[in-house]
Design an enzyme around this catalytic site. Structure first.
Site, PDB file in Angstrom:
ATOM      1  N   LYS A  65     -12.504  -2.480   8.002  1.00  0.00           N
ATOM      2  CA  LYS A  65     -12.343  -3.451   6.923  1.00  0.00           C
ATOM      3  C   LYS A  65     -13.445  -4.489   6.975  1.00  0.00           C
ATOM      4  O   LYS A  65     -14.076  -4.719   8.012  1.00  0.00           O
ATOM      5  CB  LYS A  65     -10.978  -4.129   7.020  1.00  0.00           C
ATOM      6  CG  LYS A  65     -10.719  -4.865   8.323  1.00  0.00           C
ATOM      7  CD  LYS A  65      -9.345  -5.516   8.339  1.00  0.00           C
ATOM      8  CE  LYS A  65      -9.100  -6.230   9.664  1.00  0.00           C
ATOM      9  NZ  LYS A  65      -7.855  -7.018   9.662  1.00  0.00           N
TER      10      LYS A  65
ATOM     11  N   ASP B  58      -2.772  -8.561  -4.564  1.00  0.00           N
ATOM     12  CA  ASP B  58      -2.960  -7.308  -3.847  1.00  0.00           C
ATOM     13  C   ASP B  58      -3.341  -6.193  -4.820  1.00  0.00           C
ATOM     14  O   ASP B  58      -2.769  -6.105  -5.905  1.00  0.00           O
ATOM     15  CB  ASP B  58      -1.641  -6.965  -3.144  1.00  0.00           C
ATOM     16  CG  ASP B  58      -1.821  -5.934  -2.053  1.00  0.00           C
ATOM     17  OD1 ASP B  58      -2.969  -5.683  -1.662  1.00  0.00           O
ATOM     18  OD2 ASP B  58      -0.805  -5.381  -1.594  1.00  0.00           O
TER      19      ASP B  58
ATOM     20  N   ARG C 230       7.310 -11.013   5.696  1.00  0.00           N
ATOM     21  CA  ARG C 230       6.892 -10.686   7.067  1.00  0.00           C
ATOM     22  C   ARG C 230       7.660 -11.575   8.035  1.00  0.00           C
ATOM     23  O   ARG C 230       7.794 -12.781   7.817  1.00  0.00           O
ATOM     24  CB  ARG C 230       5.379 -10.861   7.242  1.00  0.00           C
ATOM     25  CG  ARG C 230       4.600  -9.871   6.388  1.00  0.00           C
ATOM     26  CD  ARG C 230       3.109  -9.926   6.582  1.00  0.00           C
ATOM     27  NE  ARG C 230       2.442  -9.012   5.663  1.00  0.00           N
ATOM     28  CZ  ARG C 230       1.127  -8.925   5.493  1.00  0.00           C
ATOM     29  NH1 ARG C 230       0.334  -9.718   6.194  1.00  0.00           N
ATOM     30  NH2 ARG C 230       0.608  -8.063   4.637  1.00  0.00           N
TER      31      ARG C 230
ATOM     32  N   HIS D 150      -8.092  -0.912   0.051  1.00  0.00           N
ATOM     33  CA  HIS D 150      -7.173  -2.050  -0.003  1.00  0.00           C
ATOM     34  C   HIS D 150      -8.025  -3.300  -0.219  1.00  0.00           C
ATOM     35  O   HIS D 150      -9.038  -3.482   0.462  1.00  0.00           O
ATOM     36  CB  HIS D 150      -6.417  -2.222   1.316  1.00  0.00           C
ATOM     37  CG  HIS D 150      -5.721  -0.995   1.807  1.00  0.00           C
ATOM     38  ND1 HIS D 150      -4.360  -0.932   1.988  1.00  0.00           N
ATOM     39  CD2 HIS D 150      -6.190   0.231   2.174  1.00  0.00           C
ATOM     40  CE1 HIS D 150      -4.022   0.259   2.454  1.00  0.00           C
ATOM     41  NE2 HIS D 150      -5.125   0.975   2.580  1.00  0.00           N
TER      42      HIS D 150
ATOM     43  N   GLN E 141       0.717 -11.824  -2.877  1.00  0.00           N
ATOM     44  CA  GLN E 141      -0.716 -11.615  -2.743  1.00  0.00           C
ATOM     45  C   GLN E 141      -1.302 -11.152  -4.068  1.00  0.00           C
ATOM     46  O   GLN E 141      -0.597 -10.558  -4.882  1.00  0.00           O
ATOM     47  CB  GLN E 141      -1.011 -10.532  -1.697  1.00  0.00           C
ATOM     48  CG  GLN E 141      -0.849 -10.960  -0.262  1.00  0.00           C
ATOM     49  CD  GLN E 141      -1.274  -9.848   0.687  1.00  0.00           C
ATOM     50  OE1 GLN E 141      -1.087  -8.672   0.401  1.00  0.00           O
ATOM     51  NE2 GLN E 141      -1.844 -10.209   1.807  1.00  0.00           N
TER      52      GLN E 141
ATOM     53  N   HIS F  21      -4.995  -1.885  -4.920  1.00  0.00           N
ATOM     54  CA  HIS F  21      -5.490  -0.696  -4.216  1.00  0.00           C
ATOM     55  C   HIS F  21      -6.267   0.162  -5.198  1.00  0.00           C
ATOM     56  O   HIS F  21      -5.806   0.416  -6.316  1.00  0.00           O
ATOM     57  CB  HIS F  21      -4.334   0.088  -3.601  1.00  0.00           C
ATOM     58  CG  HIS F  21      -3.627  -0.689  -2.541  1.00  0.00           C
ATOM     59  ND1 HIS F  21      -2.572  -1.531  -2.822  1.00  0.00           N
ATOM     60  CD2 HIS F  21      -3.874  -0.803  -1.210  1.00  0.00           C
ATOM     61  CE1 HIS F  21      -2.175  -2.111  -1.706  1.00  0.00           C
ATOM     62  NE2 HIS F  21      -2.948  -1.705  -0.714  1.00  0.00           N
TER      63      HIS F  21
ATOM     64  N   CYS G 160       0.787  -1.235   0.000  1.00  0.00           N
ATOM     65  CA  CYS G 160       0.000   0.000   0.000  1.00  0.00           C
ATOM     66  C   CYS G 160       0.825   1.294   0.000  1.00  0.00           C
ATOM     67  O   CYS G 160       0.514   2.215  -0.762  1.00  0.00           O
ATOM     68  CB  CYS G 160      -1.027  -0.010   1.125  1.00  0.00           C
ATOM     69  SG  CYS G 160      -0.531  -0.816   2.631  1.00  0.00           S
TER      70      CYS G 160
END
Length: 783
Positions: free
Chosen positions: A546, A458, A438, A635, A456, A460, A409
């Site tokens: 979320k 992922d 991570r 997100h 991911q 945005h 992000c």
């Protein structure tokens, strides 16, 4: 064929826990002296700290009860979920009395109370004011966690009585509970300790020990747990000076705990220890090594039996076992938490990614790529360093600190702001499959479900506030389609503002209301009425609320995958803006609106290790430019971690992959070596269509070849012999239709390929050759 033989051998050898069980039996026979159950059941005399602890508790508990008795009693109203109102007295009426007043059976199955929709409350603890009251049983998620938390205390009591150990923490977890402890002289828990511990637990349950709650000062807590350095550390670290917290007592056990708990130990009718392992205090490898015992419990023995049966089925589906059997992935000690994807595993990985990319194309996403490593100033700017530092990999580069990105992000926010943006560009949907890292604790790593290196799906979405509803609706449509083709159902939760958050409460309230509105519309749009959502208070991200989506596999197990997060904070942190296109206010010029953002001023200099001055990158927040507005940042992820999602699908399908993502789609088997060339020709045509096809050219019998192909989970077995070769046909057996497992009528090769092409395009889970089975049945009827 070598490939098929290797997979088949792996399948035969990798019976669930077979090797481990045999090994354990041998070790047990070889070392009978290590049988811990041969000694005394409990320590006699018990450790001295137990009596000292009880004496302090009794004195303080008596004082607390006297203080509560002196409080004024007032009439209160207790509103039940159905709207009925009960009348009671403050500091006298308990939820247990309300439950008993309705029915004894209700009281017996009630685990805990919930006050005003959010606060959990002991059944035997008097209510203090008028409230809304819910009575939760074991089937409620919060009720289950309270039940398992109470069971952890019972396990803790059994461990103290048997080992005289120093208890550390004993929380409920997704499938039960555990307790960590340090045994005297660093001893280890053995599997032969399980039965004695369960025997002590049975005594505790029969005694129906009540759970008693006591508020204590930090000073008294340090005095009570003076014998236990681990509790001392927790008390000093987590409890502020001058404040109080609670302990709970059941029998001789007194434990630092917020509670609440079941009324008494008699509620835990079925209890079993599941495993034990070593662990580190607070999950830090630099701390003491401890012993951890896992358990599970239920209100009755039937539920325990059903749970054990469920575990047997889940063990057969363990993705780590399937990964080994089918040669999908493995892990190397030199890179813990980072999967080594083998060729067949990458086929599945790529199939998932290809589907998502197709959806991106249809839904207007743009794929981007961002760096793996950033200066920590970026993470300071985003707020992640303050909230996420412990989970990041930080390293020194050129005498400055950098971090491997744990999420995309902040990089996407930087990408949005690298030039001026217009309202005409919104919504801007940026998708990124970049590698993330991570710093998960080593003890938490578990196959593909908990890793350190992952990717991911992922993305945005930067949009105007009035576009939120439409964007979230499209995400729900994406999610329903994606999970639908995989046969997965899902649950929705709205996670709201946590205790530690960025921004203003008014902004949070606005964001939460937007998501509630979208959730309500989605629930109303479901034709079958099967989609609903629940509130998950206080579990939002630090930057915004979320929607958490848990998918349910074929065993009805929930897995956290997709997420939709509404973020009003990062656009402020990174000074994101877009030109609204509205008329310029009086006194402003068009030039002022279009003027590029001024460059960030240079940071203050600081000294490096050699004493030289160095510049520290600085990202400066600025006010909105005239005629501009802040975008909202959404997100979102559908699969979440591709690694984790692959594990979920492996267990959901039990290794029987749908054709479109299967790493082994067709095995071509010649009846004899004289038909090998035709088998290779068939496989070549299939490969030209980008199907994963192999030929079994081994010297095995036909039946063994077919059996090997079935064990290796090929979707289709194509058998070819003289008739098939002369007429360019194939004899088809479909893995998921038992009626096609015997020899059927030959099928035209070109038509078979066309049907497989359609099956792959549809991403279907159906038999494209149903008439093969029908023809066989007709022949049987005629015979």
């Amino acid at each position: 064929m070598e490939k098929v033989e290797k997979v088949t051998e792996a399948l035969k050898k990798a019976t669930i826990g077979g090797d481990e069980k045999k090994k354990a039996k041998k070790e047990k026979k070889a070392a009978p002296a290590a049988d811990a159950s041969a000694g005394p059941l409990e320590m006699n005399p018990p450790p001295s700290f137990i009596q000292e602890r009880i004496e302090l508790f009794d004195r303080l508990y008596k004082e607390q009860q006297e203080e509560i008795a002196s409080r004024p009693r007032e009439d209160i109203t207790i509103t039940m979920p159905d709207g009925t109102v009960k009348v009671g007295k403050s500091y006298e009426t308990t939820p247990a009395e309300i439950a008993k007043g309705i029915s004894n059976s209700l009281f017996k199955r009630t685990v805990v109370a919930r006050i005003d929709g959010e606060t959990l409350w002991d059944l035997e603890r008097p209510l203090e004011k008028s409230c809304k009251l819910e009575l939760l049983d074991f089937n409620d998620d919060q009720g289950k966690f309270v039940f398992w938390h109470s069971s952890a205390h019972i396990l803790g009591e059994a461990c103290e009585r048997r080992f005289g150990c120093s208890l550390c923490i004993g929380p409920p977890v997704d499938n039960g509970f555990y307790y960590e402890m340090a045994l005297p002289e660093g001893a280890a828990v053995q599997s032969t300790d399980w039965a004695p511990l369960e025997s002590i637990v049975s005594k505790v349950v029969k005694e129906k020990q009540p759970f008693q709650r006591l508020e204590m000062s930090k000073e008294d807590l340090l005095k009570m747990f003076a014998y236990n350095k681990y509790k001392q550390h927790i008390i000093k670290d987590k409890i502020e000076d001058g404040t109080k917290t609670t302990v709970y007592r059941n029998g001789p056990l007194i434990d630092l705990c917020r509670g609440p708990h079941v009324p008494d130990t008699g509620r835990i009718e079925a209890f079993a220890i599941m495993k034990n392992s070593s662990s580190y205090f607070l999950g830090d490898a630099n701390n003491d090594s401890l012993q951890r015992i896992y358990g599970v419990s239920f209100p009755d023995k039937k539920q325990m039996a059903a749970h054990k049966k469920f575990l047997e089925e889940a063990a057969k589906r363990d993705h780590r076992l399937i990964g080994k059997q089918q040669e999908l992935f493995y892990f190397e000690e030199c890179s813990p938490g980072s999967a080594m994807w083998l060729p067949h595993g990458m086929r599945i990985h790529n199939a998932i990614m290809d589907y998502i990319k197709e959806e991106y194309w249809a839904r207007g996403y743009d794929e981007v790529m961002t760096p793996n490593m950033f200066n920590v100033s970026l993470w300071e700017q985003s707020g992640h360093l303050a909230h996420y530092k412990e989970d990041m990999f930080l390293l020194d580069v050129d005498k400055e600190q950098f971090g491997l990105k744990p999420m995309n992000c902040p990089a996407h926010a930087m990408m949005f702001r690298h030039r001026e943006r217009s309202h005409k560009e919104l919504p801007l949907r940026l998708a990124d499959f970049g590698v993330l890292h991570r710093n998960e604790a080593s003890g938490a790593l578990s196959g593909l479900t908990r890793v350190r290196r992952f990717q991911q799906d992922d993305a945005h979405i930067f949009c105007r506030e009035d576009q939120i509803k439409e964007e979230v609706a499209d995400l729900f449509d994406f999610m329903r389609k994606f999970y639908g083709i995989l046969g997965l159902t899902f649950r929705l939760k709205l996670s709201t503002r946590p205790d530690k958050y960025l921004g203003e409460i008014e902004t949070w309230d606005r964001a939460e209301s937007r998501l509630k509105e979208a959730l309500d519309e989605f629930a109303a749009s479901d034709k079958d009425g099967g989609v609903s959502w629940e509130l998950n208070p206080g579990d939002g991200a630090f930057y915004g609320p979320k929607i958490d989506i848990a998918v349910l596999d074929c065993l009805n197990r929930p897995w956290q995958c997709a997420t939709i997060q509404l973020d009003f904070q990062q656009p402020q942190n990174f000074s994101l803006e877009y030109q609204t296109g509205e008329a310029v206010q009086k006194g402003e010029t068009k030039a002022a609106i279009e003027e590029p953002a001024p460059p960030a001023p240079e940071a203050e200099t600081e000294k490096d290790k050699d004493g030289k001055e160095k510049k520290k990158p600085l990202l400066v927040k600025k006010a909105l430019s005239p005629g501009c507005a802040r975008p909202v940042m959404i997100h979102r992820a559908m699969a979440g971690s591709i690694e984790r999602f692959t594990a979920i699908l492996a267990e959901h399908f039990a290794g029987k992959w749908p054709f479109w993502m299967s790493p082994r789609q067709v095995i071509v088997i010649p009846v004899g070596m004289g038909f090998l060339d035709y088998a290779k020709e068939v496989a070549g045509l299939l490969k030209r269509e980008k199907f994963y096809a192999d030929v079994d050219s081994s010297g095995n019998t036909l039946q063994k070849k077919i059996r090997n192909g079935q064990l290796a989970q090929y979707n289709f077995v194509f058998v070819v012999g003289d008739d098939e070769m002369r007429n360019r046909k194939v004899n088809i057996r479909y893995r998921d239709d038992t009626s096609t497992q015997a020899r059927d009528v030959p099928f035209d090769l070109d038509e078979a390929i066309q049907k497989l092409r359609q099956l792959k395009s549809d991403r279907g889970m159906y038999n494209p050759f149903p008439h093969v089975a029908e023809a066989k049945k007709e022949e049987e009827v005629k015979a």
